[in-house]
Design a protein around this motif. Structure first.
Motif, mmCIF file in Angstrom:
data_model
loop_
_atom_site.group_PDB
_atom_site.id
_atom_site.type_symbol
_atom_site.label_atom_id
_atom_site.label_comp_id
_atom_site.label_asym_id
_atom_site.label_seq_id
_atom_site.Cartn_x
_atom_site.Cartn_y
_atom_site.Cartn_z
ATOM 1 N N LYS A 1 40.836 20.584 49.656
ATOM 2 C CA LYS A 1 40.059 21.438 48.765
ATOM 3 C C LYS A 1 39.279 20.581 47.777
ATOM 4 N N LEU A 2 38.210 21.175 47.226
ATOM 5 C CA LEU A 2 37.399 20.496 46.232
ATOM 6 C C LEU A 2 38.017 20.646 44.845
ATOM 7 N N LYS A 3 37.510 19.907 43.928
ATOM 8 C CA LYS A 3 37.984 19.995 42.554
ATOM 9 C C LYS A 3 37.750 21.397 41.997
ATOM 10 N N GLY A 4 38.796 21.986 41.419
ATOM 11 C CA GLY A 4 38.692 23.321 40.848
ATOM 12 C C GLY A 4 38.958 24.446 41.813
ATOM 13 N N ALA A 5 39.106 24.148 43.094
ATOM 14 C CA ALA A 5 39.387 25.195 44.086
ATOM 15 C C ALA A 5 40.829 25.662 43.946
ATOM 16 N N TRP A 6 41.059 26.915 44.242
ATOM 17 C CA TRP A 6 42.393 27.500 44.107
ATOM 18 C C TRP A 6 43.239 27.274 45.348
ATOM 19 N N LEU A 7 42.665 27.497 46.518
ATOM 20 C CA LEU A 7 43.393 27.427 47.778
ATOM 21 C C LEU A 7 42.819 26.321 48.657
ATOM 22 N N SER A 8 43.615 25.868 49.600
ATOM 23 C CA SER A 8 43.143 24.861 50.546
ATOM 24 C C SER A 8 42.212 25.495 51.564
ATOM 25 N N ARG A 9 41.464 24.647 52.242
ATOM 26 C CA ARG A 9 40.488 25.140 53.211
ATOM 27 C C ARG A 9 41.158 25.835 54.388
ATOM 28 N N ASP A 10 42.324 25.364 54.795
ATOM 29 C CA ASP A 10 42.993 25.906 55.977
ATOM 30 C C ASP A 10 44.103 26.888 55.626
ATOM 31 N N THR A 11 44.033 27.509 54.451
ATOM 32 C CA THR A 11 45.053 28.460 54.039
ATOM 33 C C THR A 11 44.911 29.793 54.778
ATOM 34 N N SER A 12 46.012 30.545 54.788
ATOM 35 C CA SER A 12 46.000 31.916 55.320
ATOM 36 C C SER A 12 46.287 32.929 54.215
ATOM 37 N N ALA A 13 46.223 32.457 52.969
ATOM 38 C CA ALA A 13 46.571 33.326 51.840
ATOM 39 C C ALA A 13 45.628 34.518 51.724
ATOM 40 N N HIS A 14 44.382 34.357 52.176
ATOM 41 C CA HIS A 14 43.441 35.473 52.066
ATOM 42 C C HIS A 14 43.844 36.643 52.964
ATOM 43 N N TRP A 15 44.588 36.374 54.024
ATOM 44 C CA TRP A 15 45.111 37.465 54.851
ATOM 45 C C TRP A 15 46.180 38.245 54.098
ATOM 46 N N VAL A 16 46.984 37.541 53.317
ATOM 47 C CA VAL A 16 47.989 38.220 52.481
ATOM 48 C C VAL A 16 47.288 39.092 51.440
ATOM 49 N N MET A 17 46.228 38.575 50.840
ATOM 50 C CA MET A 17 45.458 39.366 49.873
ATOM 51 C C MET A 17 44.895 40.613 50.530
ATOM 52 N N ALA A 18 44.432 40.471 51.761
ATOM 53 C CA ALA A 18 43.886 41.622 52.481
ATOM 54 C C ALA A 18 44.962 42.687 52.707
ATOM 55 N N LEU A 19 46.174 42.253 53.053
ATOM 56 C CA LEU A 19 47.272 43.202 53.261
ATOM 57 C C LEU A 19 47.629 43.909 51.957
ATOM 58 N N VAL A 20 47.670 43.158 50.861
ATOM 59 C CA VAL A 20 47.982 43.761 49.556
ATOM 60 C C VAL A 20 46.897 44.760 49.167
ATOM 61 N N ALA A 21 45.633 44.392 49.361
ATOM 62 C CA ALA A 21 44.531 45.301 49.050
ATOM 63 C C ALA A 21 44.595 46.553 49.913
ATOM 64 N N THR A 22 44.927 46.383 51.186
ATOM 65 C CA THR A 22 45.050 47.538 52.085
ATOM 66 C C THR A 22 46.126 48.494 51.596
ATOM 67 N N ALA A 23 47.283 47.954 51.242
ATOM 68 C CA ALA A 23 48.383 48.801 50.762
ATOM 69 C C ALA A 23 48.010 49.504 49.463
ATOM 70 N N ALA A 24 47.379 48.761 48.532
ATOM 71 C CA ALA A 24 47.031 49.345 47.238
ATOM 72 C C ALA A 24 46.005 50.458 47.387
ATOM 73 N N TYR A 25 44.978 50.220 48.190
ATOM 74 C CA TYR A 25 43.953 51.248 48.368
ATOM 75 C C TYR A 25 44.475 52.436 49.167
ATOM 76 N N LEU A 26 45.373 52.194 50.105
ATOM 77 C CA LEU A 26 45.957 53.301 50.862
ATOM 78 C C LEU A 26 46.752 54.218 49.936
ATOM 79 N N VAL A 27 47.540 53.621 49.044
ATOM 80 C CA VAL A 27 48.305 54.417 48.074
ATOM 81 C C VAL A 27 47.360 55.225 47.193
ATOM 82 N N PHE A 28 46.282 54.587 46.743
ATOM 83 C CA PHE A 28 45.321 55.271 45.885
ATOM 84 C C PHE A 28 44.642 56.431 46.614
ATOM 85 N N PHE A 29 44.243 56.204 47.860
ATOM 86 C CA PHE A 29 43.582 57.263 48.619
ATOM 87 C C PHE A 29 44.532 58.429 48.892
#
Length: 342
Positions: free
Chosen positions: A59-87
């Motif tokens: 990762k570059l200076k100041g970046a939060w996650l590494s280039r080869d991370t899968s954390a954004h998939w976890v964020m997608a799952l959390v967002a899906t659950a949160a929006y599903l509950v809201f809907f």
């Protein structure tokens, strides 16, 4: 929507990519600098992934996650659950089922986005070619060439605001809003789709599904190993909400103007009604993207607020109708009971 507003109006912490790359290289160990220079000299075209993966932590200076991370998939799952509950909170009257809401979101996030990418690929392949003839195939190729022209007009930095706006509206806005609206045409013909709330929840879910899928794509291509944590929050919260607002507005308009489709027998009869239904969100979408492209963040904030206001205006019309109907039913019930007491 507040994280989006704050991110647009506040000064960005992320410096220019090339500047941050230079800073990261300057602070890197000597062996990393040597590997970087060797990689640049040994190839004609170096991919961003190859460059970032050379540095410690990928990762570059100041970046939060590494280039080869899968954390954004976890964020997608959390967002899906949160929006599903809201809907489902919005659908507490039973106007939509959880499985249906999840299914329509997943459909748009997978099949819908896949079709959009295919359309963009075909449109790009038509560039520089002239097609002559008659028939449906030539018409489709002409449509793809028009889409390609719109995307090129939107992205060309040499174009002025007006031409960029037209390109974003007739390219990005038109294609993305059509993709998000597709499941709604299926739902409007069902018994559940004959109530505005059910159609509205489906519209929100379709937009959220598209926004979450877009967040996954953008994170993998542009954010991972490059950006700080703020952009992820904005992308998986506010941008998802904005897509849901646009498609929710389309759903309500589809309900209000459902009479336009009653006389549609041939595919040509669908063109004008569809454009009427998606027209306002399509223009708002194009204006928002144009504002961001030209660094007019204040205008993007205005457009986001206008998008929310348009949805509020449409829903208020239907809520007032529900209130009037409930009032009439209450008076009728009161009259029935008075008559029974006599």
């Amino acid at each position: 929507m507040l994280p989006l507003v704050v991110s647009l109006l506040a000064k960005g912490n992320d410096a220019d990519l090339l500047q941050r790359l230079a800073e990261t290289l300057r602070e890197a160990p000597p062996d990393v600098q040597v590997r970087f220079e060797s990689a640049i000299e040994s190839r004609d075209g170096v991919e961003l992934d190859d460059v970032i993966n050379i540095f410690p932590g990928h990762k570059l200076k100041g970046a939060w996650l590494s280039r080869d991370t899968s954390a954004h998939w976890v964020m997608a799952l959390v967002a899906t659950a949160a929006y599903l509950v809201f809907f489902m909170f919005l659908a507490s009257d039973g106007s939509a089922k959880p499985t249906e809401v999840l299914a329509v979101g997943l459909f748009t996030a997978t099949v819908g986005v896949g079709v959009l990418l295919l359309v963009q690929f075909i449109a790009s392949a038509t560039g520089g070619r002239i097609f002559v003839g008659k028939g449906l195939l030539i018409l489709l190729l002409a449509v793809f060439k028009f889409i390609a022209f719109s995307y090129n007009a939107a992205m060309d930095p040499e174009n002025g605001f007006l031409l960029s706006f037209i390109g974003f509206t007739l390219g990005v806005g038109l294609c993305e809003e059509l993709v998000k609206t597709t499941p709604l045409f299926r739902h409007r013909s069902t018994d559940e789709g004959k109530t505005w709330r059910g159609l509205f929840i489906w519209g929100l879910a379709s937009g959220a599904g598209f926004g979450i899928a877009e967040g996954i794509l953008y994170s993998g291509r542009y954010y991972n190993g490059v950006s700080g944590p703020g952009i992820y929050f904005v992308r998986f919260v506010s941008c998802v909400a904005l897509h849901a607002i646009w498609s929710g507005s389309v759903a309500i308009t589809l309900y209000l103007r459902r009479d336009l489709f009653d006389r549609a027998e041939h595919w040509r009869d669908w063109i004008v009604p569809v454009l009427v239904v998606i027209g306002v969100p399509m223009v708002l979408h194009g204006l928002y993207d144009t504002s961001l492209k030209r660094d007019m963040n204040w205008l993007a904030v205005v457009v986001a607020a206008a998008s929310f206001g348009w949805l509020a205006f449409l829903s208020s019309r239907l809520y007032s109708g529900d209130d009037a109907r409930a009032h009439r039913e209450m008076l009728a019930e009161y009259a029935r009971r008075r008559k029974a007491m006599r």
